[in-house]
Motif scaffolding. Sequence first.
Motif, PDB file in Angstrom:
ATOM      1  N   ARG A  95      16.213  34.906  62.461  1.00 53.24           N
ATOM      2  CA  ARG A  95      15.836  33.712  61.704  1.00 53.24           C
ATOM      3  C   ARG A  95      14.422  33.259  62.067  1.00 53.24           C
ATOM      4  NH1 ARG A  95      21.053  30.137  63.141  1.00 53.24           N
ATOM      5  NH2 ARG A  95      19.438  29.374  64.552  1.00 53.24           N
ATOM      6  N   ASP A  96      13.899  32.327  61.311  1.00 53.90           N
ATOM      7  CA  ASP A  96      12.566  31.775  61.565  1.00 53.90           C
ATOM      8  C   ASP A  96      12.463  31.096  62.921  1.00 53.90           C
ATOM      9  OD1 ASP A  96      11.665  32.701  59.140  1.00 53.90           O
ATOM     10  OD2 ASP A  96      11.915  30.782  58.101  1.00 53.90           O
ATOM     11  N   ASP A  97      13.609  30.615  63.451  1.00 53.80           N
ATOM     12  CA  ASP A  97      13.591  29.969  64.766  1.00 53.80           C
ATOM     13  C   ASP A  97      13.779  30.987  65.902  1.00 53.80           C
ATOM     14  OD1 ASP A  97      16.278  30.577  64.537  1.00 53.80           O
ATOM     15  OD2 ASP A  97      16.989  28.517  64.771  1.00 53.80           O
ATOM     16  N   ASN A  98      13.686  32.282  65.570  1.00 57.36           N
ATOM     17  CA  ASN A  98      13.822  33.398  66.518  1.00 57.36           C
ATOM     18  C   ASN A  98      15.215  33.508  67.138  1.00 57.36           C
ATOM     19  OD1 ASN A  98      11.299  34.432  66.092  1.00 57.36           O
ATOM     20  ND2 ASN A  98      10.372  33.342  67.799  1.00 57.36           N
ATOM     21  N   LEU A  99      16.215  32.987  66.463  1.00 55.38           N
ATOM     22  CA  LEU A  99      17.598  33.149  66.895  1.00 55.38           C
ATOM     23  C   LEU A  99      18.329  34.013  65.874  1.00 55.38           C
ATOM     24  CD1 LEU A  99      18.316  29.506  68.115  1.00 55.38           C
ATOM     25  CD2 LEU A  99      17.847  31.531  69.519  1.00 55.38           C
ATOM     26  N   CYS A 100      19.477  34.523  66.268  1.00 56.11           N
ATOM     27  CA  CYS A 100      20.231  35.469  65.449  1.00 56.11           C
ATOM     28  C   CYS A 100      20.961  34.778  64.307  1.00 56.11           C
ATOM     29  CB  CYS A 100      21.229  36.220  66.334  1.00 56.11           C
ATOM     30  SG  CYS A 100      22.183  37.463  65.457  1.00 56.11           S
ATOM     31  N   GLY A 101      20.789  35.300  63.105  1.00 58.85           N
ATOM     32  CA  GLY A 101      21.459  34.744  61.933  1.00 58.85           C
ATOM     33  C   GLY A 101      22.896  35.217  61.782  1.00 58.85           C
ATOM     34  N   ILE A 102      23.299  36.232  62.548  1.00 60.28           N
ATOM     35  CA  ILE A 102      24.683  36.725  62.494  1.00 60.28           C
ATOM     36  C   ILE A 102      25.280  36.775  63.903  1.00 60.28           C
ATOM     37  CG2 ILE A 102      24.378  38.006  60.333  1.00 60.28           C
ATOM     38  CD1 ILE A 102      24.230  40.588  62.143  1.00 60.28           C
ATOM     39  N   TYR A 103      24.946  35.801  64.706  1.00 58.46           N
ATOM     40  CA  TYR A 103      25.317  35.816  66.120  1.00 58.46           C
ATOM     41  C   TYR A 103      26.801  36.098  66.343  1.00 58.46           C
ATOM     42  CZ  TYR A 103      25.447  34.540  71.034  1.00 58.46           C
ATOM     43  OH  TYR A 103      25.614  34.578  72.401  1.00 58.46           O
ATOM     44  N   GLU A 104      27.670  35.472  65.600  1.00 59.45           N
ATOM     45  CA  GLU A 104      29.115  35.637  65.805  1.00 59.45           C
ATOM     46  C   GLU A 104      29.599  37.027  65.402  1.00 59.45           C
ATOM     47  OE1 GLU A 104      30.956  33.525  67.513  1.00 59.45           O
ATOM     48  OE2 GLU A 104      29.184  32.248  67.719  1.00 59.45           O
ATOM     49  N   THR A 105      28.899  37.704  64.507  1.00 58.71           N
ATOM     50  CA  THR A 105      29.320  39.038  64.039  1.00 58.71           C
ATOM     51  C   THR A 105      28.276  40.113  64.354  1.00 58.71           C
ATOM     52  OG1 THR A 105      28.397  38.625  61.838  1.00 58.71           O
ATOM     53  CG2 THR A 105      30.730  38.063  62.181  1.00 58.71           C
ATOM     54  N   ARG A 106      27.409  39.853  65.315  1.00 58.66           N
ATOM     55  CA  ARG A 106      26.341  40.801  65.666  1.00 58.66           C
ATOM     56  C   ARG A 106      26.929  42.117  66.182  1.00 58.66           C
ATOM     57  NH1 ARG A 106      27.196  37.332  69.720  1.00 58.66           N
ATOM     58  NH2 ARG A 106      26.861  37.956  71.895  1.00 58.66           N
ATOM     59  N   PRO A 107      26.187  43.220  66.064  1.00 56.87           N
ATOM     60  CA  PRO A 107      26.668  44.524  66.537  1.00 56.87           C
ATOM     61  C   PRO A 107      26.903  44.543  68.045  1.00 56.87           C
ATOM     62  CG  PRO A 107      24.762  44.784  65.103  1.00 56.87           C
ATOM     63  CD  PRO A 107      24.903  43.317  65.390  1.00 56.87           C
ATOM     64  N   GLN A 108      27.705  45.486  68.485  1.00 59.52           N
ATOM     65  CA  GLN A 108      28.063  45.599  69.892  1.00 59.52           C
ATOM     66  C   GLN A 108      26.836  45.766  70.782  1.00 59.52           C
ATOM     67  OE1 GLN A 108      31.129  45.016  70.973  1.00 59.52           O
ATOM     68  NE2 GLN A 108      30.441  45.177  73.083  1.00 59.52           N
ATOM     69  N   ILE A 109      25.845  46.535  70.342  1.00 55.74           N
ATOM     70  CA  ILE A 109      24.643  46.741  71.163  1.00 55.74           C
ATOM     71  C   ILE A 109      23.967  45.401  71.453  1.00 55.74           C
ATOM     72  CG2 ILE A 109      23.074  47.209  69.231  1.00 55.74           C
ATOM     73  CD1 ILE A 109      21.763  49.364  71.034  1.00 55.74           C
ATOM     74  N   CYS A 110      23.994  44.490  70.501  1.00 54.04           N
ATOM     75  CA  CYS A 110      23.420  43.153  70.711  1.00 54.04           C
ATOM     76  C   CYS A 110      24.290  42.338  71.667  1.00 54.04           C
ATOM     77  CB  CYS A 110      23.277  42.418  69.388  1.00 54.04           C
ATOM     78  SG  CYS A 110      22.234  43.269  68.190  1.00 54.04           S
ATOM     79  N   ARG A 111      25.595  42.493  71.565  1.00 58.70           N
ATOM     80  CA  ARG A 111      26.515  41.767  72.445  1.00 58.70           C
ATOM     81  C   ARG A 111      26.331  42.191  73.900  1.00 58.70           C
ATOM     82  NH1 ARG A 111      30.419  39.050  69.664  1.00 58.70           N
ATOM     83  NH2 ARG A 111      30.436  39.472  67.443  1.00 58.70           N
ATOM     84  N   GLU A 112      26.054  43.480  74.106  1.00 56.61           N
ATOM     85  CA  GLU A 112      25.914  44.011  75.462  1.00 56.61           C
ATOM     86  C   GLU A 112      24.545  43.717  76.070  1.00 56.61           C
ATOM     87  OE1 GLU A 112      26.908  48.148  75.098  1.00 56.61           O
ATOM     88  OE2 GLU A 112      29.012  47.698  74.654  1.00 56.61           O
ATOM     89  N   TYR A 113      23.568  43.373  75.238  1.00 52.37           N
ATOM     90  CA  TYR A 113      22.226  43.079  75.729  1.00 52.37           C
ATOM     91  C   TYR A 113      22.258  41.778  76.514  1.00 52.37           C
ATOM     92  CZ  TYR A 113      17.152  42.876  75.777  1.00 52.37           C
ATOM     93  OH  TYR A 113      15.843  42.847  76.175  1.00 52.37           O
ATOM     94  N   SER A 114      21.587  41.753  77.635  1.00 54.64           N
ATOM     95  CA  SER A 114      21.628  40.586  78.514  1.00 54.64           C
ATOM     96  C   SER A 114      20.230  40.033  78.746  1.00 54.64           C
ATOM     97  CB  SER A 114      22.242  41.010  79.852  1.00 54.64           C
ATOM     98  OG  SER A 114      22.040  40.023  80.820  1.00 54.64           O
TER      99      SER A 114
END
Length: 147
Positions: free
Chosen positions: A82-101
């Motif tokens: 998103r324009d605010d540099n946050l994820c627009g699909i945070y709740e359904t983001r891919p696993q690779i994004c979930r594992e990123y810390s």
Amino acid sequence: MSAKRKEKPAACRRRSDVPDTGNLCEYCNAKCCRYFALPIDLPENYKEFDFVRWYLLHDKAAVFVEGETWYLVVHTKCKNLRDDNLCGIYETRPQICREYSTKKCEFEDDFLYDKYFDLPEQVEEYAQAMLGPRPNADFRTPKPKKN
């Protein structure tokens, strides 16, 4: 996540500057969402180095090396950033994004690569340094003949 992103203030250039109650992502420029990198085979001969040169003939592509691993990196923004540099699909983001810390993220932007190539000529020079002169060929396109 709908929080408004805070500009990364001069006082928050290091992760240690982010308030204890703050979310690091709210102070970040989302570098991790502006590229992806895939491991590639270590080039061992001119044919394989030519593949690496070919990658770099494409816009927004580069190759870097960390330790013994070579990576193709494509600098392209995630479609869901998103324009605010946050994820627009945070709740359904891919696993690779979930594992990123954020523990090892690039917030400080001070990471150095062992090797970094963004021009095909750099790869050719490196190949010649590793393999010796290219046999029976010049990799450069000949200049057009004058009429």
